[in-house]
Design a protein around this motif. Structure first.
Motif, PDB file in Angstrom:
ATOM      1  N   UNK A 144       1.013  -1.024   0.087  1.00 15.66           N
ATOM      2  CA  UNK A 144       0.258  -0.146   0.032  1.00 15.66           C
ATOM      3  C   UNK A 144       0.907   1.173  -0.117  1.00 15.66           C
ATOM      4  N   UNK A 145       1.031   1.877  -1.000  1.00 23.07           N
ATOM      5  CA  UNK A 145       1.846   3.060  -1.289  1.00 23.07           C
ATOM      6  C   UNK A 145       1.258   4.201  -1.919  1.00 23.07           C
ATOM      7  N   UNK A 146       1.556   5.117  -1.359  1.00 20.57           N
ATOM      8  CA  UNK A 146       1.217   6.541  -1.674  1.00 20.57           C
ATOM      9  C   UNK A 146       1.507   6.673  -3.166  1.00 20.57           C
ATOM     10  N   UNK A 147       0.663   7.344  -3.875  1.00 20.77           N
ATOM     11  CA  UNK A 147       0.651   7.608  -5.464  1.00 20.77           C
ATOM     12  C   UNK A 147      -0.346   9.128  -5.446  1.00 20.77           C
ATOM     13  N   UNK A 148       0.500  10.113  -4.793  1.00 22.61           N
ATOM     14  CA  UNK A 148      -0.613  11.198  -4.563  1.00 22.61           C
ATOM     15  C   UNK A 148      -1.202  11.880  -5.598  1.00 22.61           C
ATOM     16  N   UNK A 149      -0.101  12.415  -6.435  1.00 20.89           N
ATOM     17  CA  UNK A 149      -0.597  13.527  -7.620  1.00 20.89           C
ATOM     18  C   UNK A 149       0.307  13.258  -8.872  1.00 20.89           C
ATOM     19  N   UNK A 150      -0.035  14.273  -9.761  1.00 23.30           N
ATOM     20  CA  UNK A 150       0.463  14.259 -11.042  1.00 23.30           C
ATOM     21  C   UNK A 150       1.024  15.535 -11.014  1.00 23.30           C
ATOM     22  N   UNK A 151       2.410  15.877 -10.968  1.00 21.43           N
ATOM     23  CA  UNK A 151       2.855  17.206 -10.755  1.00 21.43           C
ATOM     24  C   UNK A 151       2.271  18.209 -11.677  1.00 21.43           C
ATOM     25  N   UNK A 152       2.080  18.082 -12.914  1.00 19.08           N
ATOM     26  CA  UNK A 152       1.711  18.991 -13.862  1.00 19.08           C
ATOM     27  C   UNK A 152       0.288  19.580 -13.580  1.00 19.08           C
ATOM     28  N   UNK A 153      -0.664  18.651 -13.296  1.00 16.91           N
ATOM     29  CA  UNK A 153      -2.062  18.820 -12.697  1.00 16.91           C
ATOM     30  C   UNK A 153      -2.032  19.673 -11.479  1.00 16.91           C
ATOM     31  N   UNK A 154      -0.987  19.124 -10.540  1.00 16.59           N
ATOM     32  CA  UNK A 154      -0.812  20.041  -9.178  1.00 16.59           C
ATOM     33  C   UNK A 154      -0.585  21.493  -9.746  1.00 16.59           C
ATOM     34  N   UNK A 155       0.514  21.819 -10.633  1.00 16.63           N
ATOM     35  CA  UNK A 155       0.842  23.031 -10.601  1.00 16.63           C
ATOM     36  C   UNK A 155      -0.059  23.802 -11.386  1.00 16.63           C
ATOM     37  N   UNK A 156      -0.977  23.212 -12.154  1.00 19.36           N
ATOM     38  CA  UNK A 156      -2.014  23.905 -12.997  1.00 19.36           C
ATOM     39  C   UNK A 156      -3.468  23.997 -12.099  1.00 19.36           C
TER      40      UNK A 156
END
Length: 279
Positions: free
Chosen positions: A181-193
């Motif tokens: 069970x491992x974190x896969x929190x975000x996509x950096x490009x979506x985060x920055x936009x």
């Protein structure tokens, strides 16, 4: 070893782990009622839960902790740093009863504080003969966030969320687990936009923030082995991630590393009941 994820994400985190000898909860970041409703799926009540493990003091991991402190039989494990973080969180007018319950549990030995040994948390202990637990140091903007490796019947479950990265020093410990069970929190490009404040974006992207999809997949490529049968992507951001992007990133990174995952089952955890798993 069986486990059921009641909730995963910023709305709350809570997982039930069951062996033949013991039932435990990992985090209590949903309401007491939600915990009870989920336990009822298995004919269980809080009286059937022996231990609660807290990863850190953020509210999405301890929302029901004040109520859980009232359960006299329940042993609660947390790092020493998290203990101080909890005290700091509830050290304000109107929360005196919570602090008193915390102190009472500490005095009677049912609050167990995990302290560092030789500047490392990488050491094992047993809570039952059939369940060994290895404490893993993580890197998050909390006082002393931790993860766990759980061993039962020669099977291993690695539980890591809320960390900016996974240090290579623990790769050997978490290698070749049957389940992750491992974190896969975000996509950096979506985060920055996204419309999130810039300070929050920088916090999430930092070494003490949350793991991106790519960082999570690269970590997995370095640790999974021939025993690995199940990988669950956890603490997935609702605003800054998509199932399709997680899957595309996983395919690209695993292909780049030349890793065959034909015998591995994947799942993406949600902020509500995500099903039952067994290894």
């Amino acid at each position: 070893m069986e486990f059921s994820v009641f909730s995963s994400g910023s709305d709350g985190n809570c997982t039930l782990l069951r062996t033949k000898g013991i039932n435990i909860l990992i985090d209590a970041g949903i309401t007491r009622k939600q915990i009870l409703d989920n336990l009822s799926r298995y004919g269980l009540t809080l009286g059937d839960i022996a231990c609660l493990f807290i990863t850190h003091e953020h509210v999405d991991h301890i929302r029901a902790l004040p109520q859980m402190l009232k359960e006299c039989h329940l042993k609660i494990y947390m790092s020493l740093g998290t203990y101080y973080g909890v005290i700091e969180m509830f050290n304000r007018p109107g929360k005196e009863k919570i602090l008193a319950l915390l102190e009472e549990k500490k005095k009677n030995g049912s609050l167990i504080l995990i302290e560092r040994l030789a500047n490392s948390m990488l050491y094992p202990f047993y809570i039952e003969k059939d369940l060994k637990i290895q404490v893993l140091p993580l890197f998050h903007d909390a006082k002393e966030c931790i993860g766990f490796s759980f061993y039962n019947d020669e099977k291993k479950l690695v539980y890591i969320t809320d960390t900016g990265y996974v240090h290579q020093a623990i790769y050997q410990e978490i290698a070749n687990a049957e389940a992750y069970i491992l974190e896969s929190n975000h996509d950096p490009e979506i985060l920055m936009h996204s419309e999130r404040p810039y300070s929050l974006k920088i916090r999430v992207l930092g070494d003490h923030g949350h793991m991106s999809n790519e960082d999570s997949m690269i970590t997995l490529c370095n640790v999974i082995g021939n025993k690995t049968k199940l990988i669950l992507h956890a603490h997935v951001s609702k605003e800054c991630n998509l199932t399709e992007i997680i899957e595309l990133t996983r395919e690209k990174v695993f292909n780049d590393f030349g890793i065959d995952t034909s015998n591995v089952k994947f799942g993406i955890l949600k902020p509500f009941f995500s099903g039952d798993y067994e290894i």
